[in-house]
Design a protein around this motif. Structure first.
Motif, PDB file in Angstrom:
ATOM      1  N   SER A  23      28.482  -1.963  -4.652  1.00 28.29           N
ATOM      2  CA  SER A  23      28.247  -3.414  -4.642  1.00 28.29           C
ATOM      3  C   SER A  23      29.513  -4.220  -4.920  1.00 28.29           C
ATOM      4  CB  SER A  23      27.171  -3.778  -5.673  1.00 28.29           C
ATOM      5  OG  SER A  23      27.568  -3.389  -6.978  1.00 28.29           O
ATOM      6  N   ALA A  24      30.608  -3.577  -5.367  1.00 26.87           N
ATOM      7  CA  ALA A  24      31.825  -4.303  -5.753  1.00 26.87           C
ATOM      8  C   ALA A  24      32.383  -5.144  -4.615  1.00 26.87           C
ATOM      9  CB  ALA A  24      32.878  -3.320  -6.256  1.00 26.87           C
ATOM     10  N   ARG A  25      32.301  -4.631  -3.376  1.00 28.85           N
ATOM     11  CA  ARG A  25      32.923  -5.314  -2.239  1.00 28.85           C
ATOM     12  C   ARG A  25      32.327  -6.693  -1.967  1.00 28.85           C
ATOM     13  NH1 ARG A  25      30.014  -4.670   2.620  1.00 28.85           N
ATOM     14  NH2 ARG A  25      28.204  -3.303   2.419  1.00 28.85           N
ATOM     15  N   PHE A  26      31.136  -6.966  -2.446  1.00 33.71           N
ATOM     16  CA  PHE A  26      30.516  -8.259  -2.186  1.00 33.71           C
ATOM     17  C   PHE A  26      31.257  -9.402  -2.880  1.00 33.71           C
ATOM     18  CE2 PHE A  26      26.941  -5.256  -1.566  1.00 33.71           C
ATOM     19  CZ  PHE A  26      26.697  -5.535  -0.226  1.00 33.71           C
ATOM     20  N   PHE A  27      32.042  -9.096  -3.915  1.00 28.92           N
ATOM     21  CA  PHE A  27      32.828 -10.126  -4.584  1.00 28.92           C
ATOM     22  C   PHE A  27      34.012 -10.583  -3.735  1.00 28.92           C
ATOM     23  CE2 PHE A  27      30.640  -8.111  -8.159  1.00 28.92           C
ATOM     24  CZ  PHE A  27      30.185  -9.231  -8.846  1.00 28.92           C
ATOM     25  N   ASP A  28      34.344  -9.820  -2.686  1.00 30.65           N
ATOM     26  CA  ASP A  28      35.456 -10.217  -1.813  1.00 30.65           C
ATOM     27  C   ASP A  28      35.192 -11.526  -1.078  1.00 30.65           C
ATOM     28  OD1 ASP A  28      37.398  -8.171  -2.256  1.00 30.65           O
ATOM     29  OD2 ASP A  28      36.165  -6.768  -1.118  1.00 30.65           O
ATOM     30  N   VAL A  29      33.948 -11.934  -0.972  1.00 31.12           N
ATOM     31  CA  VAL A  29      33.638 -13.195  -0.273  1.00 31.12           C
ATOM     32  C   VAL A  29      34.230 -14.391  -1.021  1.00 31.12           C
ATOM     33  CG1 VAL A  29      31.533 -12.249   0.735  1.00 31.12           C
ATOM     34  CG2 VAL A  29      31.407 -13.503  -1.431  1.00 31.12           C
ATOM     35  N   PHE A  30      34.551 -14.219  -2.289  1.00 28.09           N
ATOM     36  CA  PHE A  30      35.081 -15.325  -3.075  1.00 28.09           C
ATOM     37  C   PHE A  30      36.602 -15.421  -3.009  1.00 28.09           C
ATOM     38  CE2 PHE A  30      31.094 -14.010  -5.209  1.00 28.09           C
ATOM     39  CZ  PHE A  30      30.362 -15.178  -5.006  1.00 28.09           C
TER      40      PHE A  30
END
Length: 221
Positions: free
Chosen positions: A183-190
Motif C-alpha cells: 500500500s506504500a505506493r499510494f502515497f506517491d500521488v501526493f
C-alpha cells in the motif's frame, strides 16, 4: 518456515521490468543477457539467452563475470540486460562488450540497482545513479530514455518487501508488513516534484525520481 512465509505473491519490482520490456517489445534479433525476473520471450520472441546458469535452458552459459567474447560483433539488433550490472566487478567492460555486439544504431535496454537491498552476495558490487549511467554510456550515440523505475514511496514498498524476502521476521508481523509494502505506493500521488538535492529546489535540479529502486535506460549504439 513461518518466519519466511509470504501471503501475497509476486515481487513488486518485477512489474517495472515488465513495463520496460513491454514498451520496447520487438521481433528483431535480440540477445538477452542474464534477465531472469521477466518472461522476456513474450516481448522478444526472436531471442538468444546468455546466462551464468543453465536452469532456464540458456543458449550460452558464461562465467559469473559475463564475458561475451564468444558472441560475434555487430550481430544483434537489441540487447536486453536487467538485474546484472550491479553483479559484475567491471560494469564498463560489460557495457563496452554489449556495444560491440550490437549492430550500428542497435539498442540496449538495461536496468540496474539503485536504492535496493544488498542481494546475491558476495557478487553485489555497485548500485547506480542516473549520473553514473551517463558516464557509462558516454561513448554511445544517444540515450533515448533514462529514468528511475519507481516513485519514492513505491521504492519504500519494494524495500519493505525485500526485508520480508531476505530476513527472518516474527511470523505474526509478516502479513501486516506485507500489506504496508503493497500500500506504500499510494502515497506517491501526493508528490508533485522531485529534486536531486535537498537544498537547491531549482529547475536544473529537477529529476524524475530521487529514490528509485532501479535505474533504467534505453541507449543507441
Amino acid at each position: 518456515k513461518l518466519s519466511r512465509k509470504n501471503y501475497f505473491g509476486g515481487k513488486l519490482s518485477t512489474k517495472n521490468l515488465v513495463r520496460l520490456c513491454q514498451e520496447n517489445a520487438s521481433n528483431k534479433r535480440t540477445i538477452i543477457v542474464h534477465t531472469e525476473d521477466v518472461d522476456y520471450t513474450e516481448f522478444f520472441p526472436n531471442s538468444f539467452l546468455v546466462s551464468k546458469s543453465d536452469r532456464k535452458k540458456a543458449d550460452l552459459v558464461v562465467d559469473t563475470h559475463y564475458h561475451l567474447d564468444a558472441i560475434e560483433s555487430e550481430s544483434y539488433d537489441i540487447v536486453l540486460c536487467t538485474g546484472l550490472l550491479e553483479h559484475v566487478p567491471d560494469p564498463q567492460r560489460l557495457i563496452d562488450d554489449m556495444r560491440r555486439i550490437l549492430k550500428p544504431n542497435g539498442k540496449l535496454i538495461i536496468s540496474a540497482s539503485a536504492v535496493f537491498s544488498f542481494h546475491e552476495g558476495p557478487e553485489n558490487y555497485f548500485h547506480f545513479t542516473p549520473f553514473s549511467f551517463k558516464m557509462l554510456f558516454k561513448d554511445w550515440s544517444e540515450i533515448e530514455d533514462l529514468r528511475g523505475s519507481s516513485m519514492p514511496f513505491e521504492t519504500i514498498g519494494i524495500l519493505m518487501q525485500r526485508i520480508l524476502l531476505q530476513c527472518d521476521v516474527f511470523p505474526l508481523a509478516r502479513p501486516f508488513i506485507e500489506l504496508m509494502a503493497r500500500s506504500a505506493r499510494f502515497f506517491d500521488v501526493f508528490i508533485t516534484q522531485q529534486y536531486d538535492t535537498t537544498w537547491k529546489y531549482t529547475d536544473d535540479h529537477k529529476i524524475d525520481s530521487m529514490m528509485p529502486s532501479n535505474i533504467q535506460a534505453v541507449v543507441r549504439k
